[in-house]
Motif scaffolding. Structure first.
Motif, PDB file in Angstrom:
ATOM      1  N   UNK A  10      -1.077  -4.861  43.834  1.00 54.56           N
ATOM      2  CA  UNK A  10       0.061  -4.124  43.263  1.00 54.56           C
ATOM      3  C   UNK A  10      -0.026  -2.663  43.690  1.00 54.56           C
ATOM      4  N   UNK A  11       1.098  -2.037  43.899  1.00 54.73           N
ATOM      5  CA  UNK A  11       1.076  -0.635  44.304  1.00 54.73           C
ATOM      6  C   UNK A  11       0.545   0.246  43.179  1.00 54.73           C
ATOM      7  N   UNK A  14      -0.487   7.588  38.544  1.00 57.09           N
ATOM      8  CA  UNK A  14      -1.857   7.584  39.055  1.00 57.09           C
ATOM      9  C   UNK A  14      -1.939   8.181  40.452  1.00 57.09           C
ATOM     10  N   UNK A  15      -0.853   8.127  41.213  1.00 49.67           N
ATOM     11  CA  UNK A  15      -0.876   8.671  42.572  1.00 49.67           C
ATOM     12  C   UNK A  15      -1.149  10.167  42.568  1.00 49.67           C
ATOM     13  N   UNK A  16      -0.590  10.867  41.603  1.00 49.49           N
ATOM     14  CA  UNK A  16      -0.809  12.315  41.556  1.00 49.49           C
ATOM     15  C   UNK A  16      -2.256  12.641  41.213  1.00 49.49           C
TER      16      UNK A  16
END
Length: 137
Positions: A123-124, A129-131
């Protein structure tokens, strides 16, 4: 004892699997003992001496130094002119026996590709959470 080693060395190479004796190769490390005298006269005598020493797993005969080295572990051989190395008769026999047996049910399943599960869908990473993972973005 010396006569027994020489007599036993005459019959040793027969019946060993291919690759158990390598000419122009040596093994280093894991030295049990270095032998002089009768075991150092030929690679056959050196191999026979290894067969009589219970802890010996491999041997190396160096013709230039007229020395026989018995090894506690069958480390990877490397090129060395004038040397002959091999596995102990008991280790070579164990390897040969294991190659002749049929694969177990678990081994057959692995050979057929049945043990590896298909990869789970990845899953992407959520935007929040990306930051945290990639603050430079």
């Amino acid at each position: 004892m010396i006569l027994a080693l020489l007599i036993a060395s005459l019959s040793l190479p027969h019946g060993l699997p291919a690759g158990a004796i390598l000419h122009g190769e040596e093994r280093r490390g894991a030295v049990l003992v270095r032998l002089e005298g009768a075991p150092a006269l030929s690679w056959q005598a050196c191999a026979s001496a290894c067969g009589y020493h219970e802890a010996c797993q491999a041997w190396t005969h160096n013709a230039y130094q007229n020395r026989c080295t018995l090894h506690a572990a069958p480390l990877t051989p490397r090129p060395f002119p004038g040397a002959v190395t091999g596995l102990s008769p008991s280790l070579a026999a164990r390897i040969e026996r294991s190659s002749e047996r049929p694969p177990s049910a678990r081994e057959r399943e692995a050979l057929d590709g049945g043990l590896s599960a298909p990869p789970a869908a990845i899953s992407p990473v959520p935007e929040s959470a990306q930051s945290q993972l990639f603050p430079e973005r």
